[in-house]
Design a protein around this motif. Structure first.
Motif, PDB file in Angstrom:
ATOM      1  N   ILE A   1     -35.598 -37.894  18.279  1.00  0.00           N
ATOM      2  CA  ILE A   1     -35.608 -38.965  16.995  1.00  0.00           C
ATOM      3  C   ILE A   1     -34.792 -38.418  15.890  1.00  0.00           C
ATOM      4  O   ILE A   1     -35.251 -39.025  14.739  1.00  0.00           O
ATOM      5  N   SER A   2     -33.760 -38.096  15.888  1.00  0.00           N
ATOM      6  CA  SER A   2     -33.006 -37.589  14.989  1.00  0.00           C
ATOM      7  C   SER A   2     -32.005 -38.479  14.564  1.00  0.00           C
ATOM      8  O   SER A   2     -32.086 -39.732  15.035  1.00  0.00           O
ATOM      9  N   ASP A   3     -31.630 -38.591  13.282  1.00  0.00           N
ATOM     10  CA  ASP A   3     -30.405 -39.457  12.346  1.00  0.00           C
ATOM     11  C   ASP A   3     -31.426 -40.771  12.234  1.00  0.00           C
ATOM     12  O   ASP A   3     -30.750 -41.909  12.494  1.00  0.00           O
ATOM     13  N   ASN A   4     -32.509 -40.937  12.222  1.00  0.00           N
ATOM     14  CA  ASN A   4     -33.523 -42.058  11.426  1.00  0.00           C
ATOM     15  C   ASN A   4     -33.772 -41.867  10.386  1.00  0.00           C
ATOM     16  O   ASN A   4     -33.032 -41.258   9.170  1.00  0.00           O
ATOM     17  N   LYS A   5     -34.852 -42.343   9.530  1.00  0.00           N
ATOM     18  CA  LYS A   5     -35.292 -42.641   8.347  1.00  0.00           C
ATOM     19  C   LYS A   5     -36.465 -42.128   7.813  1.00  0.00           C
ATOM     20  O   LYS A   5     -37.289 -42.653   7.273  1.00  0.00           O
ATOM     21  N   ILE A   6     -37.140 -41.036   8.886  1.00  0.00           N
ATOM     22  CA  ILE A   6     -38.484 -40.473   8.723  1.00  0.00           C
ATOM     23  C   ILE A   6     -38.412 -39.663   7.547  1.00  0.00           C
ATOM     24  O   ILE A   6     -37.684 -38.410   7.536  1.00  0.00           O
ATOM     25  N   LYS A   7     -39.299 -39.891   6.713  1.00  0.00           N
ATOM     26  CA  LYS A   7     -39.282 -39.114   5.275  1.00  0.00           C
ATOM     27  C   LYS A   7     -40.071 -38.112   5.154  1.00  0.00           C
ATOM     28  O   LYS A   7     -39.896 -37.100   4.496  1.00  0.00           O
ATOM     29  N   ASP A   8     -41.245 -38.058   5.865  1.00  0.00           N
ATOM     30  CA  ASP A   8     -42.208 -36.919   5.687  1.00  0.00           C
ATOM     31  C   ASP A   8     -42.796 -36.616   6.967  1.00  0.00           C
ATOM     32  O   ASP A   8     -42.972 -37.166   7.945  1.00  0.00           O
ATOM     33  N   ILE A   9     -43.050 -34.963   7.021  1.00  0.00           N
ATOM     34  CA  ILE A   9     -43.513 -34.373   8.371  1.00  0.00           C
ATOM     35  C   ILE A   9     -44.928 -34.909   8.719  1.00  0.00           C
ATOM     36  O   ILE A   9     -44.955 -35.028   9.984  1.00  0.00           O
ATOM     37  N   HIS A  10     -45.512 -35.464   7.738  1.00  0.00           N
ATOM     38  CA  HIS A  10     -46.967 -35.935   8.416  1.00  0.00           C
ATOM     39  C   HIS A  10     -46.658 -37.425   9.273  1.00  0.00           C
ATOM     40  O   HIS A  10     -47.780 -37.619   9.904  1.00  0.00           O
ATOM     41  N   GLN A  11     -45.577 -38.037   9.181  1.00  0.00           N
ATOM     42  CA  GLN A  11     -45.361 -39.228   9.915  1.00  0.00           C
ATOM     43  C   GLN A  11     -45.320 -38.841  11.514  1.00  0.00           C
ATOM     44  O   GLN A  11     -45.890 -39.604  12.167  1.00  0.00           O
ATOM     45  N   ILE A  12     -44.909 -37.556  11.792  1.00  0.00           N
ATOM     46  CA  ILE A  12     -45.045 -37.160  13.184  1.00  0.00           C
ATOM     47  C   ILE A  12     -46.299 -36.871  13.776  1.00  0.00           C
ATOM     48  O   ILE A  12     -46.218 -36.757  14.889  1.00  0.00           O
ATOM     49  N   ASP A  13     -47.339 -37.228  12.931  1.00  0.00           N
ATOM     50  CA  ASP A  13     -48.497 -37.054  13.423  1.00  0.00           C
ATOM     51  C   ASP A  13     -48.980 -37.953  14.341  1.00  0.00           C
ATOM     52  O   ASP A  13     -49.796 -37.855  15.255  1.00  0.00           O
ATOM     53  N   ALA A  14     -48.225 -39.176  14.375  1.00  0.00           N
ATOM     54  CA  ALA A  14     -48.369 -40.357  15.473  1.00  0.00           C
ATOM     55  C   ALA A  14     -47.917 -40.022  16.660  1.00  0.00           C
ATOM     56  O   ALA A  14     -48.525 -40.507  17.632  1.00  0.00           O
ATOM     57  N   ILE A  15     -47.336 -38.845  16.907  1.00  0.00           N
ATOM     58  CA  ILE A  15     -47.034 -38.625  18.396  1.00  0.00           C
ATOM     59  C   ILE A  15     -47.122 -37.093  18.621  1.00  0.00           C
ATOM     60  O   ILE A  15     -46.902 -36.638  19.875  1.00  0.00           O
ATOM     61  N   LYS A  16     -48.269 -36.520  17.920  1.00  0.00           N
ATOM     62  CA  LYS A  16     -48.784 -35.161  18.011  1.00  0.00           C
ATOM     63  C   LYS A  16     -49.372 -34.913  19.579  1.00  0.00           C
ATOM     64  O   LYS A  16     -49.370 -33.776  19.870  1.00  0.00           O
ATOM     65  N   ASP A  17     -49.682 -35.982  20.010  1.00  0.00           N
ATOM     66  CA  ASP A  17     -50.744 -35.557  21.403  1.00  0.00           C
ATOM     67  C   ASP A  17     -49.586 -35.726  22.444  1.00  0.00           C
ATOM     68  O   ASP A  17     -50.141 -35.190  23.680  1.00  0.00           O
TER      69      ASP A  17
END
Length: 470
Positions: free
Chosen positions: A138-154
């Motif tokens: 999911i590189s080269d997107n506009k994800i701003k914060d590390i906490h956003q990847i909590d949505a896929i941590k499972d």
């Protein structure tokens, strides 16, 4: 004749530049034509015709050999024709993922690079739709914060690419923190942004295929040390669980030190030990630290004699001998015990560290630290099942030698100990040595009983003045 102005409003085209408002001015035959484009993206209706076109475009992007699907810069795919299929639109993203899960449910690798994704909350469905997914780009997107990847941590990812997102700029000078923060979410991760990572320690990760070695109840490098420690501790806990702990006076060195700590918890189940808790992280006063450190044979045994009566479950014991020399042994014992004085008879967990040194023909305790904690309900349930499954017979620990189940016989106190007890009682009560000796003799050399008897008769005024003449 005045010039007329015509304004034409429209939306940006499918090349993606429609997000930027623009304005063009043209003159035709003396008339000004003004064209403006509103910010936004072209809208398209998701119908069966579009879904069929999506399938055709994705079929060319699927690599069967690696079971991987490349959806990078999907909105620029020429096979989509006039449709602007932007995956940053939630409805389009979910439609695409539904199609993929229907036709490739065992997908192992997915590439979503360059899709202008600002929010990845909708990707939380990946774990349910693709249980075998191990690689995600999911590189080269506009994800701003590390906490956003909590949505896929499972996801049980082994490889992840995040580079090119704004969140990576926050870690430019903190690469170790970046790896650590990502790995907190994906403990199995082996590759990040194309770089190999050290293999993870996965003892805290549930893995049905991993076989963790069974724990050992005892770690002892010296068989002779094991024999000495086992005999010593068997005698110690037999007396500790008896009606009187006074015979333990022989188990402690004259200059022994003892301290106790507890694990504080929200349910306050260990409040009975709180006042004697010598937790150096919580106690900063030097005088109080010194007071809570029991120093000397009598203060130590006096303190443990005031603790609740106990029953130790020997079969739960573990023993480690970290150091064994001719002049000392360092022993750690853990296990469970039950308080018998309490109406509920609660079960506690303990960790006791002994330093024992040679004394005469045996050994005595030079230093001891006791830590008491409240086991969680899951451990208590497991322990109760274990105890209920055992036959009703005297409990014998594999760590300690088997002895008679009869109650321990009183241990004859040495003259040195009797003399020290007499002097301590004299100092504590202000009686002279003669009357202190008489008090101890009449209570069968039970120091606690002698002190209680003095306090009782002193309140009644029945102790003669000659007892205080020195």
């Amino acid at each position: 004749m005045p010039k007329k102005s015509n304004k034409i409003w429209g939306w940006g085209g499918r090349n993606g530049r429609g997000n930027v408002p623009s304005e063009d001015k043209h003159y035709f035959d003396g008339f000004k034509l003004q064209v403006r484009a509103k910010p936004g993206v072209p809208q398209c209706e998701i119908d069966d015709k579009l879904k069929e076109q999506l399938k055709q475009a994705m079929s060319k992007r699927y690599v069967q050999e690696t079971n991987a699907l490349d959806l990078s810069k999907f909105h620029q795919d020429p096979d989509l024709g006039d449709y602007f299929c932007a995956l940053f639109r939630p409805a389009m993203l979910m439609t695409v993922l539904d199609i993929v899960s229907e036709h490739i449910p065992n997908l192992e690798a997915l590439n979503l690079e360059g899709n202008k994704l600002q929010s990845i909350d909708r990707l939380n469905v990946l774990n349910k739709k693709f249980s075998n997914l191990k690689i995600l780009y999911i590189s080269d997107n506009k994800i701003k914060d590390i906490h956003q990847i909590d949505a896929i941590k499972d996801l049980k990812l082994e490889e992840l690419k995040l580079i090119g997102n704004p969140l990576c700029n926050k870690y430019k000078s903190r690469q170790n923190d970046y790896i650590s923060d990502v790995r907190k979410r994906f403990p199995r991760l082996l590759r990040l942004d194309g770089t190999e990572l050290p293999r993870p320690i996965v003892f805290d990760v549930v893995d049905d295929t991993a076989k963790i070695p069974s724990s050992q109840r005892m770690f002892v490098a010296d068989a002779k040390a094991q024999e000495i420690a086992s005999q010593f501790l068997q005698q110690y806990f037999t007396i500790f669980d008896s009606e009187s702990r006074q015979p333990l006076l022989d188990a402690y060195d004259e200059h022994a030190c003892f301290s106790m700590t507890i694990s504080t918890s929200h349910n306050n189940k260990l409040n009975g030990y709180l006042m004697e808790n010598r937790n150096l992280f919580r106690i900063y006063d030097t005088a109080r630290r010194q007071k809570l450190l029991k120093h000397g044979r009598l203060p130590v045994v006096s303190f443990i004699s005031e603790m609740p009566r106990t029953r130790h479950f020997l079969d739960t014991f573990t023993m480690d001998i970290a150091l064994a020399t001719q002049v000392m042994m360092f022993i750690t014992i853990t296990g469970y015990f039950q308080e018998l004085d309490n109406k509920e008879q609660p079960i506690r967990h303990f960790n006791r560290t002994f330093i024992i040194v040679p004394e005469g023909r045996g050994y005595c305790i030079r230093n001891e630290q006791l830590h008491i904690s409240q086991p969680p309900e899951a451990q208590l349930k497991q322990l109760n099942q274990q105890l209920n499954s055992q036959p009703t017979q005297p409990e014998v620990s594999a760590l300690l030698p088997q002895t008679s189940t009869q109650s321990a016989k009183p241990v004859e106190l040495s003259e040195d100990i009797k003399q020290q007890m007499t002097m301590t009682l004299s100092q504590q009560t202000n009686m002279n040595l003669e009357w202190s000796l008489k008090c101890l003799q009449e209570t069968q050399w039970n120091y606690d009983n002698a002190l209680s008897a003095f306090q009782e008769f002193f309140k009644r005024g029945q102790i003669p003045s000659e007892a205080f003449t020195k």
